[in-house]
Write a protein that holds these residues in place. Structure first.
Motif, PDB file in Angstrom:
ATOM      1  N   ALA A  53      20.438  15.923 -28.034  1.00 35.63           N
ATOM      2  CA  ALA A  53      19.826  14.797 -28.741  1.00 35.63           C
ATOM      3  C   ALA A  53      20.862  13.725 -29.052  1.00 35.63           C
ATOM      4  CB  ALA A  53      19.167  15.286 -30.027  1.00 35.63           C
ATOM      5  N   ALA A  54      22.068  14.156 -29.450  1.00 33.05           N
ATOM      6  CA  ALA A  54      23.128  13.183 -29.728  1.00 33.05           C
ATOM      7  C   ALA A  54      23.509  12.427 -28.467  1.00 33.05           C
ATOM      8  CB  ALA A  54      24.351  13.894 -30.314  1.00 33.05           C
ATOM      9  N   ARG A  55      23.527  13.134 -27.327  1.00 32.46           N
ATOM     10  CA  ARG A  55      23.890  12.490 -26.066  1.00 32.46           C
ATOM     11  C   ARG A  55      22.835  11.476 -25.629  1.00 32.46           C
ATOM     12  NH1 ARG A  55      27.713  15.136 -27.163  1.00 32.46           N
ATOM     13  NH2 ARG A  55      28.985  16.419 -25.771  1.00 32.46           N
ATOM     14  N   SER A  56      21.581  11.701 -26.009  1.00 34.55           N
ATOM     15  CA  SER A  56      20.499  10.841 -25.525  1.00 34.55           C
ATOM     16  C   SER A  56      20.549   9.451 -26.133  1.00 34.55           C
ATOM     17  CB  SER A  56      19.138  11.475 -25.834  1.00 34.55           C
ATOM     18  OG  SER A  56      18.875  11.458 -27.229  1.00 34.55           O
ATOM     19  N   SER A  57      21.360   9.260 -27.169  1.00 31.78           N
ATOM     20  CA  SER A  57      21.424   7.964 -27.850  1.00 31.78           C
ATOM     21  C   SER A  57      22.429   7.048 -27.156  1.00 31.78           C
ATOM     22  CB  SER A  57      21.820   8.161 -29.316  1.00 31.78           C
ATOM     23  OG  SER A  57      20.904   8.996 -29.967  1.00 31.78           O
ATOM     24  N   GLY A  58      22.060   6.568 -25.980  1.00 30.88           N
ATOM     25  CA  GLY A  58      22.890   5.590 -25.289  1.00 30.88           C
ATOM     26  C   GLY A  58      24.037   6.172 -24.509  1.00 30.88           C
TER      27      GLY A  58
ATOM     28  N   ALA B 130      20.486  21.932 -28.364  1.00 28.17           N
ATOM     29  CA  ALA B 130      19.450  20.902 -28.461  1.00 28.17           C
ATOM     30  C   ALA B 130      19.941  19.705 -29.264  1.00 28.17           C
ATOM     31  CB  ALA B 130      18.190  21.495 -29.089  1.00 28.17           C
ATOM     32  N   ARG B 131      20.707  19.965 -30.319  1.00 26.31           N
ATOM     33  CA  ARG B 131      21.228  18.860 -31.129  1.00 26.31           C
ATOM     34  C   ARG B 131      22.299  18.075 -30.379  1.00 26.31           C
ATOM     35  NH1 ARG B 131      21.534  21.685 -37.182  1.00 26.31           N
ATOM     36  NH2 ARG B 131      19.280  21.578 -37.577  1.00 26.31           N
ATOM     37  N   ILE B 132      23.112  18.774 -29.612  1.00 22.00           N
ATOM     38  CA  ILE B 132      24.098  18.076 -28.785  1.00 22.00           C
ATOM     39  C   ILE B 132      23.384  17.194 -27.765  1.00 22.00           C
ATOM     40  CG2 ILE B 132      25.896  18.393 -27.038  1.00 22.00           C
ATOM     41  CD1 ILE B 132      26.634  21.012 -28.559  1.00 22.00           C
TER      42      ILE B 132
ATOM     43  N   ALA C 127      10.081  26.512 -34.452  1.00 26.19           N
ATOM     44  CA  ALA C 127      10.369  26.661 -33.031  1.00 26.19           C
ATOM     45  C   ALA C 127      10.387  25.333 -32.290  1.00 26.19           C
ATOM     46  CB  ALA C 127       9.332  27.585 -32.388  1.00 26.19           C
ATOM     47  N   ARG C 128       9.928  24.264 -32.927  1.00 20.33           N
ATOM     48  CA  ARG C 128       9.796  23.002 -32.209  1.00 20.33           C
ATOM     49  C   ARG C 128      11.095  22.488 -31.604  1.00 20.33           C
ATOM     50  NH1 ARG C 128       5.407  19.840 -36.064  1.00 20.33           N
ATOM     51  NH2 ARG C 128       3.656  21.211 -35.559  1.00 20.33           N
ATOM     52  N   PRO C 129      12.259  22.598 -32.279  1.00 19.83           N
ATOM     53  CA  PRO C 129      13.485  22.122 -31.630  1.00 19.83           C
ATOM     54  C   PRO C 129      13.812  22.866 -30.347  1.00 19.83           C
ATOM     55  CG  PRO C 129      13.833  22.454 -33.977  1.00 19.83           C
ATOM     56  CD  PRO C 129      12.510  23.067 -33.639  1.00 19.83           C
ATOM     57  N   LEU C 130      13.210  24.046 -30.146  1.00 19.54           N
ATOM     58  CA  LEU C 130      13.526  24.864 -28.984  1.00 19.54           C
ATOM     59  C   LEU C 130      12.567  24.637 -27.825  1.00 19.54           C
ATOM     60  CD1 LEU C 130      14.384  28.149 -30.883  1.00 19.54           C
ATOM     61  CD2 LEU C 130      15.924  26.355 -30.128  1.00 19.54           C
ATOM     62  N   GLU C 131      11.653  23.659 -27.954  1.00 20.46           N
ATOM     63  CA  GLU C 131      10.741  23.368 -26.851  1.00 20.46           C
ATOM     64  C   GLU C 131      11.501  22.954 -25.592  1.00 20.46           C
ATOM     65  OE1 GLU C 131       8.084  20.458 -28.357  1.00 20.46           O
ATOM     66  OE2 GLU C 131       6.876  21.892 -29.491  1.00 20.46           O
TER      67      GLU C 131
END
Length: 297
Positions: free
Chosen positions: A177-182, A173-175, A108-112
Motif C-alpha cells: 500500500a505504501a508503494r502504491s502511493s506514487g 500488504a502495508r508495504i 480479514a479485509r487487509p488480506l484480500e
C-alpha cells in the motif's frame, strides 16, 4: 511441467503452510495448488512468471530484498541464477479464512490481496517489491518465529503459526500500500545498469544523509550525467526518488509502529522533524499524525 500438490508440500495436514529457506535455488517451470510468497535473501536471477493458460511470461530480474507473489493458477521458473537463495512461504488461502473463528471477517479485509483472484490481477505484487531498510528485518523475524513453532510444535503452535503468518502478510500488504502511493516501478530496469545501481544504493542508505556525489560514485558516473540518465529512464529526479523512498518508509512506520512522529521522521531519513511534517503533508495531504489516526478510523 511439474505441478506441486498440497499433499506433498504441507507436512501437517490440518495446517496448510510451509516456510523454509533454500540456498542455490534453481528450479524449472512449475505450478502449484497454493499461493507462494517469495523473499529473495541473496544473489539474483531472472524470474519467468506465466499467467494461467499462457506460455508468454512476464520476465524480470529479481535480487536480494525483492519480494513477490505467485498466485493460484500461475506457474513460474528461474533462469540465470547467481548464488540465488530465497525464503519460501507456501500457503492455502484457507489459512487466512475467517470462517473457522480464527479471524473475524472484518479483520480479514487487509488480506484480500492474497485471496486468489485479486492476487491474479495485482500487478505490483505479482511482479516484485524491493524491501527497504527495516522492512525485511520485520518480515524475517516473523518467519523465523513461524519456523521455530513448526519445528518445536509446542502447545498451541497452530494458533501461534497462523497469527504470525497473518502478521507477516499484513506487513506485506502495508508495504504494498505504501508503494502504491506514487512509487516508480523498478521492474523494467536493466540489471546492472547505472540507474539500477543508483536506485539500489539509495534504497539501502536512504535513512542516512546522502549527497548526490555519493550516489553518483555508487553508479560510477559523474553527478550531472547521472541526473540526466536517471530522469530520462524513470521520469523522476534523483532527489525526488530519494524523498519518495523516505516518505514510503515513513508511511510504513506510521502504519506498523507506535514511534513518535519525530522518531518516525528520523528513522525515515529526515533530520529535521518540521521539514518531515511539511513534506509529508505536501505529498499526502495529511500531517503524519492525521495519517496515523486515519489508519484506525
Amino acid at each position: 511441467m511439474r505441478q506441486l500438490r498440497v499433499d506433498e508440500t504441507f507436512p501437517i495436514p490440518h495446517l496448510p503452510l510451509s516456510v523454509f529457506r533454500v540456498a542455490n535455488y534453481d528450479h524449472g517451470r512449475h505450478s502449484h495448488e497454493f499461493l507462494e510468497l517469495v523473499l529473495v535473501t541473496g544473489g539474483r536471477a531472472q524470474h519467468l512468471h506465466f499467467a494461467p493458460e499462457s506460455d508468454v511470461p512476464l520476465r524480470y530480474s529479481v535480487a536480494t530484498n525483492d519480494l513477490f507473489l505467485v498466485p493460484l493458477g500461475w506457474s513460474h521458473a528461474y533462469e540465470g541464477t547467481q548464488d540465488f537463495s530465497i525464503y519460501n512461504i507456501l500457503f492455502m488461502p484457507s489459512l487466512l479464512s475467517g470462517g473457522d473463528g480464527m479471524m473475524p471477517e472484518e479483520g480479514a479485509r487487509p488480506l484480500e490481496l492474497f485471496s486468489g483472484s485479486q492476487a491474479n490481477s495485482n500487478d505490483d505484487l505479482t511482479r516484485k517489491i524491493r524491501l527497504r531498510a527495516g522492512e525485511r528485518e520485520l518480515i524475517e523475524n516473523c518467519l523465523r518465529e513461524v519456523s521455530r513453532e513448526l519445528t518445536t510444535r509446542r502447545t498451541g503452535y497452530e494458533w501461534m503459526v497462523r497469527a504470525k503468518v497473518v502478521e507477516t502478510l499484513i506487513l506485506v500488504a502495508r508495504i504494498a500500500a505504501a508503494r502504491s502511493s506514487g512509487n516508480v516501478s523498478m521492474t523494467l530496469l536493466e540489471t546492472g545498469s547505472p540507474v539500477e545501481a543508483a536506485a539500489a544504493y539509495m534504497e539501502e542508505h536512504f535513512r542516512e544523509p546522502l549527497a548526490l556525489e555519493e550516489i553518483a560514485r555508487a553508479a560510477h558516473l559523474n553527478p550531472n550525467y547521472l541526473c540526466e540518465l536517471f530522469k530520462s529512464t524513470l521520469g523522476i529526479s534523483v532527489g525526488a526518488y530519494l524523498s519518495q523512498l523516505r516518505l514510503e518508509h515513513a508511511r510504513f512506520l506510521l502504519s506498523v509502529t507506535q514511534l513518535s512522529i519525530t522518531e518516525v521522521g528520523r528513522q525515515a531519513g529526515f533530520a529535521d522533524s518540521s521539514y518531515f511534517a511539511r513534506v509529508f503533508k505536501t505529498t499526502t495531504g495529511l500531517s503524519p499524525r492525521e495519517f496515523r489516526a486515519g489508519l484506525s478510523g
